[in-house]
Design a protein around this motif. Structure first.
Motif, PDB file in Angstrom:
ATOM      1  N   UNK A   1       0.862  -1.197   0.000  1.00  0.00           N
ATOM      2  CA  UNK A   1       0.000   0.000   0.000  1.00  0.00           C
ATOM      3  C   UNK A   1       0.895   1.242   0.000  1.00  0.00           C
ATOM      4  N   UNK A   2       0.797   2.108  -1.022  1.00  0.00           N
ATOM      5  CA  UNK A   2       1.635   3.314  -1.062  1.00  0.00           C
ATOM      6  C   UNK A   2       1.407   4.190   0.150  1.00  0.00           C
ATOM      7  N   UNK A   3       2.481   4.766   0.659  1.00  0.00           N
ATOM      8  CA  UNK A   3       2.394   5.645   1.806  1.00  0.00           C
ATOM      9  C   UNK A   3       2.399   7.101   1.395  1.00  0.00           C
ATOM     10  N   UNK A   4       2.312   8.011   2.361  1.00  0.00           N
ATOM     11  CA  UNK A   4       2.352   9.441   2.043  1.00  0.00           C
ATOM     12  C   UNK A   4       3.739   9.845   1.552  1.00  0.00           C
ATOM     13  N   UNK A   5       3.772  10.850   0.699  1.00  0.00           N
ATOM     14  CA  UNK A   5       5.049  11.359   0.194  1.00  0.00           C
ATOM     15  C   UNK A   5       5.568  12.412   1.163  1.00  0.00           C
ATOM     16  N   UNK A 253      15.288  -4.914 -18.510  1.00  0.00           N
ATOM     17  CA  UNK A 253      14.667  -4.719 -17.195  1.00  0.00           C
ATOM     18  C   UNK A 253      13.280  -4.098 -17.321  1.00  0.00           C
ATOM     19  N   UNK A 254      13.026  -3.375 -18.416  1.00  0.00           N
ATOM     20  CA  UNK A 254      11.714  -2.776 -18.616  1.00  0.00           C
ATOM     21  C   UNK A 254      10.652  -3.843 -18.917  1.00  0.00           C
ATOM     22  N   UNK A 255      11.117  -5.034 -19.280  1.00  0.00           N
ATOM     23  CA  UNK A 255      10.179  -6.122 -19.529  1.00  0.00           C
ATOM     24  C   UNK A 255       9.854  -6.884 -18.246  1.00  0.00           C
ATOM     25  N   UNK A 256      10.503  -6.499 -17.145  1.00  0.00           N
ATOM     26  CA  UNK A 256      10.278  -7.141 -15.854  1.00  0.00           C
ATOM     27  C   UNK A 256       9.896  -6.059 -14.843  1.00  0.00           C
ATOM     28  N   UNK A 257       8.796  -5.397 -15.130  1.00  0.00           N
ATOM     29  CA  UNK A 257       8.430  -4.187 -14.410  1.00  0.00           C
ATOM     30  C   UNK A 257       8.249  -4.419 -12.917  1.00  0.00           C
ATOM     31  N   UNK A 258       7.500  -5.455 -12.574  1.00  0.00           N
ATOM     32  CA  UNK A 258       7.073  -5.607 -11.182  1.00  0.00           C
ATOM     33  C   UNK A 258       8.217  -5.860 -10.217  1.00  0.00           C
ATOM     34  N   UNK A 259       9.282  -6.511 -10.677  1.00  0.00           N
ATOM     35  CA  UNK A 259      10.369  -6.877  -9.779  1.00  0.00           C
ATOM     36  C   UNK A 259      10.976  -5.691  -9.057  1.00  0.00           C
ATOM     37  N   UNK A 260      11.371  -4.659  -9.802  1.00  0.00           N
ATOM     38  CA  UNK A 260      12.010  -3.495  -9.193  1.00  0.00           C
ATOM     39  C   UNK A 260      11.054  -2.750  -8.274  1.00  0.00           C
ATOM     40  N   UNK A 261       9.802  -2.653  -8.643  1.00  0.00           N
ATOM     41  CA  UNK A 261       8.842  -1.930  -7.810  1.00  0.00           C
ATOM     42  C   UNK A 261       8.537  -2.700  -6.535  1.00  0.00           C
ATOM     43  N   UNK A 288       6.981  10.974  -7.541  1.00  0.00           N
ATOM     44  CA  UNK A 288       6.094  10.764  -6.382  1.00  0.00           C
ATOM     45  C   UNK A 288       5.635   9.319  -6.256  1.00  0.00           C
ATOM     46  N   UNK A 289       5.529   8.619  -7.385  1.00  0.00           N
ATOM     47  CA  UNK A 289       5.126   7.212  -7.325  1.00  0.00           C
ATOM     48  C   UNK A 289       6.187   6.388  -6.597  1.00  0.00           C
ATOM     49  N   UNK A 290       7.458   6.622  -6.921  1.00  0.00           N
ATOM     50  CA  UNK A 290       8.526   5.872  -6.270  1.00  0.00           C
ATOM     51  C   UNK A 290       8.631   6.253  -4.796  1.00  0.00           C
ATOM     52  N   UNK A 291       8.550   7.543  -4.509  1.00  0.00           N
ATOM     53  CA  UNK A 291       8.651   7.994  -3.115  1.00  0.00           C
ATOM     54  C   UNK A 291       7.518   7.428  -2.270  1.00  0.00           C
ATOM     55  N   UNK A 292       6.333   7.270  -2.870  1.00  0.00           N
ATOM     56  CA  UNK A 292       5.201   6.695  -2.136  1.00  0.00           C
ATOM     57  C   UNK A 292       5.370   5.194  -1.945  1.00  0.00           C
ATOM     58  N   UNK A 293       6.071   4.540  -2.883  1.00  0.00           N
ATOM     59  CA  UNK A 293       6.248   3.089  -2.801  1.00  0.00           C
ATOM     60  C   UNK A 293       7.261   2.701  -1.740  1.00  0.00           C
ATOM     61  N   UNK A 294       8.290   3.533  -1.539  1.00  0.00           N
ATOM     62  CA  UNK A 294       9.351   3.213  -0.579  1.00  0.00           C
ATOM     63  C   UNK A 294       8.920   3.659   0.812  1.00  0.00           C
ATOM     64  N   UNK A 295       8.898   2.755   1.775  1.00  0.00           N
ATOM     65  CA  UNK A 295       8.463   3.149   3.129  1.00  0.00           C
ATOM     66  C   UNK A 295       9.289   4.297   3.702  1.00  0.00           C
ATOM     67  N   UNK A 296       8.595   5.397   4.025  1.00  0.00           N
ATOM     68  CA  UNK A 296       9.247   6.531   4.671  1.00  0.00           C
ATOM     69  C   UNK A 296      10.162   7.353   3.791  1.00  0.00           C
TER      70      UNK A 296
END
Length: 341
Positions: A1-5, A253-261, A288-296
């Protein structure tokens, strides 16, 4: 679940005044895996007021992007000397690092070299011996650094991602159809021959135009340095292969999207995401998508800046890095071992 930025904080720590552009830092070859990489070392200077008794002295590793080199970090590392002993690596096949025989230029292959180097840095004598290392990566180096921090949090004190090449379902417009052809057997060899025919001056100008938000702000001295470095690189028999094959690895790596996220969601070290709003290589909307995905995670978006904030905006980048590591909760992550192999 994405967190606040969480917006990045800006440190008020006094920084060195770079009245003149610092020259590239000296370096040496360091053994990693079955080969060696060239690593520039940036010595700790301590606080600018000279009162270094009890001042933090930690260690940092800087990882460049596709087609870059350790020299990309010259200015930022000079500012961060107030807190860090720094090491800036030429990944295998880039800068002065000759790739080992059979090197495949995959994201995981580069990550293995970075893990080996983190272990080498942590083992060096001094007050920070044995401690986790602050890891900073740009573009391809950002994606590599994310992988390393997810797999080896015990080695990473904090993570700074500057326009990391995060995979997305839609291949970026900057990846032309010709680049996508690199996925086809035999095409990479043809691309290497084509790369060899590009003059260093032409190559540098094209890179500046696409990587900087405002190419006119690049000092002539840095352009001249880049051209000279490109001339040296052109004389290395592995240079074009490294660039083309690493591009192929990145596109794969762009063909394996979910792994990195998914790895981003598991990150435990304190993390800072920095992006320029004029980045033409990696979509700034991912910030903002990446910042929300990474906890804190903390987020800094720099107005008018392109793909290489450490080159184009070193001072605000340095202040954001220091702002993160100065926070009371910015402590090294736990030492749960995991192999990045």
């Amino acid at each position: 679940m994405p967190g606040p930025v969480v917006p990045a904080s800006s440190s008020t720590t006094p920084l060195p005044v770079l009245d003149t552009l610092p020259a590239p830092w000296p370096g040496e070859m360091v053994a990693v895996g079955d080969g060696e990489v060239f690593v520039r070392q940036i010595p700790w200077s301590g606080p600018v007021d000279g009162a270094d008794d009890g001042a933090p002295r930690e260690r940092a590793l800087y990882v460049h992007g596709l087609g870059g080199a350790s020299t990309n970090w010259t200015d930022l590392a000079a500012l961060l000397r107030v807190r860090f002993d720094g090491w800036a690596v030429d990944l295998p096949g880039f800068g002065r690092s000759e790739p080992p025989a059979g090197h495949r230029y995959t994201i995981r292959g580069h990550a293995r070299a970075v893990v080996d180097l983190l272990e080498h840095i942590a083992a060096q004598p001094g007050e920070a011996q044995g401690r986790p290392v602050h890891l900073l990566g740009n573009s391809l180096g950002g994606l590599v650094s994310l992988l390393v921090a997810a797999r080896r949090p015990d080695r990473v004190a904090s993570l700074t991602l500057i326009s990391p090449a995060m995979p997305v379902y839609r291949v970026p417009p900057s990846f032309s159809r010709m680049l996508l052809l690199l996925l086809l057997p035999g095409v990479a060899g043809l691309a290497e021959k084509r790369m060899a025919g590009i003059a260093p001056e032409q190559h540098v100008r094209a890179m500046v135009d696409i990587c900087f938000g405002d190419p006119a702000r690049v000092p002539k001295e840095r352009i001249d340095e880049a051209v000279e470095e490109m001339r040296d690189r052109a004389a290395q028999p592995w240079a074009d292969r490294a660039l083309v094959r690493s591009m192929r690895g990145l596109i794969t790596s762009y063909l394996k999207v979910n792994g990195a996220w998914r790895m981003a969601e598991r990150l435990t070290p304190p993390t800072l995401v920095i992006w320029g709003d004029r980045d033409r290589l990696v979509d700034p909307r991912l910030a903002p998508r990446l910042a929300a995905a990474v906890p804190g995670a903390r987020l800094l978006v720099l107005e008018g800046v392109g793909h290489v904030a450490m080159l184009e905006a070193p001072e605000p980048t340095a202040r954001a890095v220091l702002g993160m590591v100065e926070e009371p909760d910015a402590v090294p992550a736990g030492d749960t071992p995991s192999a990045c192999r």
